[in-house]
Each structure stands twice: as structure tokens, then as C-alpha cells.
Design a protein around this motif. Sequence first.
Motif, PDB file in Angstrom:
ATOM      1  N   ARG A   1      29.189  68.661  -4.578  1.00 54.74           N
ATOM      2  CA  ARG A   1      30.341  67.929  -5.315  1.00 54.74           C
ATOM      3  C   ARG A   1      31.004  68.064  -4.130  1.00 54.74           C
ATOM      4  O   ARG A   1      32.001  66.943  -4.303  1.00 54.74           O
ATOM      5  N   ASN A   2      31.485  68.900  -3.242  1.00 57.62           N
ATOM      6  CA  ASN A   2      32.136  68.256  -2.165  1.00 57.62           C
ATOM      7  C   ASN A   2      31.976  67.189  -0.746  1.00 57.62           C
ATOM      8  O   ASN A   2      32.528  66.829  -0.588  1.00 57.62           O
TER       9      ASN A   2
ATOM     10  N   GLU B   1      36.320  67.476  -0.710  1.00 55.86           N
ATOM     11  CA  GLU B   1      36.168  68.959  -1.028  1.00 55.86           C
ATOM     12  C   GLU B   1      37.810  69.503  -1.540  1.00 55.86           C
ATOM     13  O   GLU B   1      38.012  70.514  -1.925  1.00 55.86           O
ATOM     14  N   ASP B   2      38.829  67.960  -2.169  1.00 48.67           N
ATOM     15  CA  ASP B   2      39.714  68.704  -2.463  1.00 48.67           C
ATOM     16  C   ASP B   2      39.402  68.423  -4.489  1.00 48.67           C
ATOM     17  O   ASP B   2      40.670  68.688  -4.297  1.00 48.67           O
ATOM     18  N   ALA B   3      38.309  67.719  -4.092  1.00 50.94           N
ATOM     19  CA  ALA B   3      38.340  67.515  -5.772  1.00 50.94           C
ATOM     20  C   ALA B   3      37.923  69.119  -6.700  1.00 50.94           C
ATOM     21  O   ALA B   3      37.842  69.023  -7.250  1.00 50.94           O
ATOM     22  N   SER B   4      37.573  70.021  -5.956  1.00 52.52           N
ATOM     23  CA  SER B   4      37.318  71.394  -6.249  1.00 52.52           C
ATOM     24  C   SER B   4      38.824  72.007  -6.608  1.00 52.52           C
ATOM     25  O   SER B   4      40.015  72.022  -5.923  1.00 52.52           O
TER      26      SER B   4
ATOM     27  N   GLU C   1      33.156  53.013  -0.823  1.00 51.70           N
ATOM     28  CA  GLU C   1      34.018  52.757  -0.433  1.00 51.70           C
ATOM     29  C   GLU C   1      34.106  53.050   1.512  1.00 51.70           C
ATOM     30  O   GLU C   1      34.280  52.848   2.177  1.00 51.70           O
ATOM     31  N   GLY C   2      33.010  53.986   1.040  1.00 48.90           N
ATOM     32  CA  GLY C   2      33.005  55.347   2.506  1.00 48.90           C
ATOM     33  C   GLY C   2      34.069  56.527   2.220  1.00 48.90           C
ATOM     34  O   GLY C   2      34.709  56.766   3.354  1.00 48.90           O
ATOM     35  N   GLU C   3      35.259  56.037   1.497  1.00 52.30           N
ATOM     36  CA  GLU C   3      36.391  57.511   2.531  1.00 52.30           C
ATOM     37  C   GLU C   3      36.211  58.769   1.490  1.00 52.30           C
ATOM     38  O   GLU C   3      36.904  60.019   2.382  1.00 52.30           O
ATOM     39  N   VAL C   4      34.919  59.206   1.584  1.00 52.08           N
ATOM     40  CA  VAL C   4      33.810  60.271   1.432  1.00 52.08           C
ATOM     41  C   VAL C   4      32.995  60.329   1.982  1.00 52.08           C
ATOM     42  O   VAL C   4      32.430  59.523   1.703  1.00 52.08           O
ATOM     43  N   GLY C   5      31.873  61.601   1.799  1.00 47.60           N
ATOM     44  CA  GLY C   5      30.835  61.223   1.814  1.00 47.60           C
ATOM     45  C   GLY C   5      30.812  61.732   3.807  1.00 47.60           C
ATOM     46  O   GLY C   5      31.554  61.728   4.619  1.00 47.60           O
TER      47      GLY C   5
END
Length: 907
Positions: A344-345, A350-353, A772-776
Motif C-alpha cells: 500500500r505504501n 506513505e501518506d495514505a496510512s 501519472e507518476g505521482e507515487v511509486g
Amino acid sequence: MSSSAALSESMQRITTSKLTVLKKQRDAFESTKQATLDAVQHESALPEQLLTLLDALIIHDVPAVVPNFSPDNVRRFLNQRRNDPSVSSAMLEGWKRDLEKCLDIQSHKYEYASLFGQLVTEWLEKPSNAPVLQPQSSSDFADTASQDSFEPLGRQEMYDQWREWETLVFNPVQKSDPQTIKAYLSNLFESTETSKKLTKSPLETLRTQLKEFDLDPFEKDTLKRTIAGILNSELLAPSKKAALMDINGNDLVLGEMVDVLNIQIADLDQWSWGENPVSVDLRRQLNGKYRVYMDEELLQALLIHFIGIQWAVYLKDAFTTFFHSGAWKLSSHRALNRKARARRNEFLGEDASSTDTVRNDRRRDYEVDFFMTQLPSSVAEGSRGYNGGLAHVESDSSVQGAGFASKKDPMEIKQTLLHLVTTESLINTSLYGTFTVLQSDFRWFGPSLSHTTIFTVLEYLGVKERWLKFFRKFLETPLRFVQDGPDAPANTRRCGIPVDHALSDAFGESVLFCLDFAVNQATHTNLYRLHDDLWFWGQEDVCVRAWATIGEFAKTMGLSVNEEKTGSVQITDQPNEPSRLHKSLPRGKVHWGFLQLDTTGSWIINDTEVTHHISELRRQLKACNSVLATVQAWNVYVSRFLANNFGQPQRCLGQRHIDMVIATFSDIQRRLFSDAFGAASLLEYLKRIIEERFHVTGLPDGFFYFPLELGGLDVRNPLIPLLLAREVEDTAAQQERKIGEVEKQKDPKEWIQEAFERDEEEYEVYKKRYDEGEVGEHSNSKNPNNHNNDSDEEDRPFMSFEEFTAYREDTSLPLLHAYLRLREGPPETHVTLTADVQAALRRLPDLQGKEGIHRNIGLMDGYWKWVAQLYAGDVLARFGGLGMGEKKLLPLGLVTMLRGEKVRWEG
């Protein structure tokens, strides 16, 4: 004469004086009024008639309560009339009618004040001959769900229960073994040992805390709190309680008692009950059962209560520390593991936690409302006792202690449990398809709790030998029943804990703390417990483990499960499929109050119970010798007891529950009055008996439903809160629906469905961010040189929606919002107060607090706004305002005192 008796006698003398003055004033007014009307009739000139009427108003200080009318202005306009013929005779005729109406309104006020006084006199002169019944234990809730319930039983039932109590307490069969208990506790608690060599294990920390307990000395303030706690308990005979009330107001005596009690504390090792046995009294409860109460000597009672409260608070703090130690486990049915969290991170960032999850809210709510809830969090909070309410008078003050301090009283917590298990059923069946609920309690828990069990548990947890010796002397009390007479031999308590003692709470909760922890270790979730009423729920496998753990604990501690209050049910989201309950789970029904839980997750009212209580209530009303006793019986039995047993409305219960309760209350009133009293309702019945006894007719309905402060009888209508909860505040829906329609509450499952839909919306947002490459791994935030989405390696596809929602209890904020909203009460609507009612409210006195009908409209709750608007019309027309009767002459103090006493039930 005791202070309480003197106070009661003084209130009666004041009431008699008020009623005497009222009669004199009424007679004088009516005499003057009649003479005035006769004079007006013989006066031919209309202006002179008006002056005669104006003089009558002044003589008797009659207020001008007619709207848009001023006597002073009438005098001015009459002076104008002498020189100005434009002031017409028609205007004078109108003023005459207004002046006569003012006199008629004053007559009505005297009439109703007189009737009110007669009703109070009737209440005093015709009390019930039934013995005063005592509040029941909160542990009896599964049978009755309220401190106001009762089941009148024959004397044989009393003797049967008495004999069983004596057998359990005086001649117990030893069912527990110290070595077996120690082995059980070692196996349970030593699993909490940690590998960190520099820190203590949770068990070691708990033992250290309990070894360090030290008793604070008495001071005047603590003695006053101790006295207040005992006065609010069911201990001591009335004469001793009266003596305590006298002592509490005498600083000199309080100072002497502080000195004596501190001497006893300093010499506690030598404490004993003394030479004479302690009297015990067998008292019938409101639920028809009998309970045994001790009547200790005053100093003994104060010392024991003081010690009990301090130990109860200290244990609550120590157990709460253990709860936070890491030993207490809590996980969802499908828990988020380390690998799933890492993915998930990676995909969400990580801000999704978040810690805002259903799982975490469960833990917090459990600690606040259910963990060791029988123990107070501070000395100021006092003991909760066994009567469904906090025992200490200062229980509403803010309390501070370790962890969270629950401000809910036991009845509120019981309602919370109903709402919680219903919400959990909705959540679990939506997520997993099934949900299992388990309910039980221990048979005769208080009288059957073995002293061997108590001392073995306390010793294992670290309580010092000095205190164990004192506790043993406290429990092994020489007892003699009052019913046996003063010459009967004494018997020593060999088993069980005395009712309504803070030390008993401390002992019982210490033993049951071990059960709470055992169930938690076996299931990684919580046992929801109200004293010894046990509730557990979840998926079937954890319920099977919980039930096995309860059985092992009961066998080890020498307790027995109460089969009559034990049951389980499996709920499924497929109503057409039969429920398949695991073979090891108990087969009884699951009940809360008068509700029974079915396999669809719906609570159904048990009509057999309702029919029984209709019969009992009919019997009680027939036995009431006064109108006000009838009102009190109705308010206690119907508006409090039955309403509590049916469950307070909550979003999770839905509109179906509200409609079911409304229909039941309607049926109760119809069946109750039509058969036995030949009346259509309580209102019709009360009007009829008032007409028969006092020859007063034409009473406005508001006289019965308005509060005492306005001269009403304060009959409570249980339907109004339900009707308020049934409507919803939805402006758009209100605009669309037709006049007379009521917008329905949202179906409870819709809240969860909306949460799932928001999960889908969040999934699409996260997926877009990832694509769109904002996370990952290839996001610009991780690799500043990566200005495009190209990569030598092929990007991994975003996680599936199934994986995104696999751990909703641990991850979904929308689900948490639904979980919280379902446990809220439906938004209460308020009736629209018309201009004339608002104006009448603003003319009322400024009453302190927000209970009742008063001028602070914004502070009035929905119930009283409804009552004011519904009944204002006739009251305003008859009295010119919302107040009925001359308030200064109404015996409100005595009525308040009488209403504060326990109801004297027939049988």
C-alpha cells in the motif's frame, strides 16, 4: 428527630400553609369578582362599567394577560372619551370583554392551583401500603434491562431464593483449587513476558503497582464524599442514613470522626467486625428478585467504603496500564499484515496510512465504555454500585484517571452496547457475509464467587499479605438476618461478596479482568462485559474460541454459566439461507431488554414480555390510590422502563425499529386501558378519575403534560421522542415531499454502501496518481531526474480494487465514517413554534437549566417544544399564558420530594 424527617415534616407544613393561603385568596377573589360583575350589570354607563372592572384588577393584582391589551391605556382612552366622541362604544365593549376575560383567567388559575393542591393532599393522605422496593443490580439487565422493572412474585419465591443464598454463602461447596487457579493464571499471564531484558513484563509492572498501594488518610472533604457515597447506596437502615445526613452538616462532628477513622486506619491490622454480628436484610427488588444487604455500624461502613473506593480506583489505574502495555491484542478479522502495508505504501504513498480506522476506534471505545467500567477512575467519581446509576453524588463532575474516563452511566453503556453490536453486525455481514453474537453471564455471581478464587487471584496479581488479611476479615462477616429476629444465631460468610460495596466491585472486577484478558489472548479481540453480563461477537471461529475460553475460566474459578441468559445467533446477509450455528456454541436466544436478535440481524420485540408487563402495569395502576401516584407509576414504568427496554433510537437500528416501538406503545396503551379501565388512553382515564373524585371537568390536555413548574402534572409521553427521531432534517427532501408526508430515515445498510462507493472513488484517485507518476518507484518525488514516465523497466500495474479494499477495517476512512454515523442518534427534528407560542414562552420566568418549558427557547429540547406547541392553544386561551395556577402558591417543593422517593409497587 432526624434531619430528613424534619425536612419532610417542614415541607408538609409549608404545603399546608400554602394551600390555606390559596383558599383564602381564592375565596376573597371570587367574592370580589362576583360583586364586581354584579355592580357592572347594574351600571348603565359603559365607561363606569370599565372603571369598576379596572378597580377589581388593581385590588387583586390581576395581571393583564390578554394579548394586545393594557389596563393603563384603557384609563387613558376613557379620559379621552370624555372629550372625544371618536372613541366609539364598540371599542369600549371590546375593552370590557378583555377586562372580564382577565378576571376569568385569574379564576381559572385559582381553580387549577386549588386542584393541584388537592391532588398533592390526596397523594400524601393515600400512600401505597406496599413495601418500598429497592433498585435492582445492573447485572440483572438481561432479564429486565432497567432499574425500574419488577415482577411481583409470591412469598414462596422469597423463601426459595433465601434458602439458596444461605446455602451458597454459609455452606458453600468448594469448586475452585488454588493450585489449579495459579497454573491457569501463570499460563495466561506469563505469555506476556517480553524479550527486552531492560524492561519489566506487563505482569511484573502490574504486580509492582499493586504492591505499592498505600491508603490515604481521611480528611473532612474525603469524609463528606464517603458519606455521600453511602447515602446514595442501598446500604444502611433509614435511621442510620438520617444520622449520616445530620453528621454531614456538622463540621465539629465531622472533625471528630476524621480523627477516629484515621486512628482505625493506623491500626488497620487489628481491625475486626466487633463482638456483635452485622445485620443483613432481605429486600425485594423491582424485578421481583431478592437481594441481601448489610446494615453496618456507621464508622465501619465509612471506613470500608473509603478503603473500597481507593482500592477500586487504584486497580482501575493498574489494569489500564496493563491494557496499554502491548499485552492486550486487537486485530480485525482480516488484518493488515506487514507485506500488505508495504504494498500500500508503494502504490498509494506513505501518506495514505492513517490511524483513523474502524479497528482503532473499536479499541478506543472499548477502553472508554467497557474496560473495567464497574470501577471508578477517580475517588471523586465514586462507586457505580448495582442500581443502574453512579452511586456518588458528584458523578457528573469531570474525572481524571489513567486512560479515558467514561462519563456514561450504566444505562447509557447498556444502550451503547445495543447500538454497537447492531453496527458491528451491519459492518461484518457487509464485509464477510456472516456475523455471530454470543451472550452469557454467571449464575449467582456475587454470592457464589469463591473466597479461594478471590484471594488466589489477588495474591497472584501482587496484592500484599497485609491487605489480603484485611480483605479476608471483611469477607468473613458474622451475619444475622433481620427477618430471623435479634436472638437468632449468627452465621459467617464463607463464600461470595456483599452487595453494593466498593470492595466487592474491586474483588469481582479483579477476577473478571482475568477473563477479559484470557478471551483477548484467545481471540485477539475483546469481551464486552457489563459486570458479569458477557457479550462477544465476530466471525464464527473467534466466537467458538471465546466460548471455550469462558467455559475454561468458569470451571477454573468455580463459577457456573447461567443457562437461562446464555445464547448465540449467526447472522447472514442471505436471508433465504438457513443459519448454521457451530455445534459448540450455546443454542439459547440472544436478548437485550425486551428485544430478541434474529438471524437477519434485526431486533424483534418480544410480545410475550410486553403482554406480561401490560398485565403488571394494569395491576399497579389499579393499586394507585392517588392521581399523582398514577402519574408517577406511568412515568417510571412506561416512559422509562419500557422505553429503555425497547432500545433508544439510533441510525444503526433504522426507522423500522422506531416504527416497531411506536406501534408497540400504541398497542400497550390500547390494551392497558380499554380492557380494565374502559378508557381509550391514559389521558382519558386521568380526566375521568379527577372528575369522579374532585368534580372538575373540562381540563385542558396541557394540564396533564405540562411540567410541574407551569402547574401541570408532568405526564411523560413515550411516543414523542420516537416521533422526533423518526423525521429527518433534509431540506431538499422536505421541498420535494407532499404536505403531511414524513421523510423516512436512511436504511442503515445505505451508510455502508455509500462508504463502499467512496472507496471506489478513492481507488480511482490513487490509481490516477500512480499512473501519472505521482507515487511509486518512478515518481518524480522519488527520482528528481525522472521528468517523464518512461522507464527502462516496464511499470508494474496498479494494485487491483480487490487488494485495495481487502483490509477495510484497517484502512478505509469512509468505512470508519459509516461506523461512527451508524452509532449516532438520528438527527432530532424540532416542531415549528408558532408566533403566539414563541411570544408566550418569552413571557415565562428564566428557569435554570434546560429541562422543561421555559423562556430560553434555544435551550429547550425537542420533547418540550413538541409538548408546548401541541397543547399551547387551549392553555393560552384559558390562562392567557403557558403558566397554569399561581406558582408561588403551588406546593412544588413537596411534590419534587415525593417524586424523588422510590415508587411503592403493589405486590
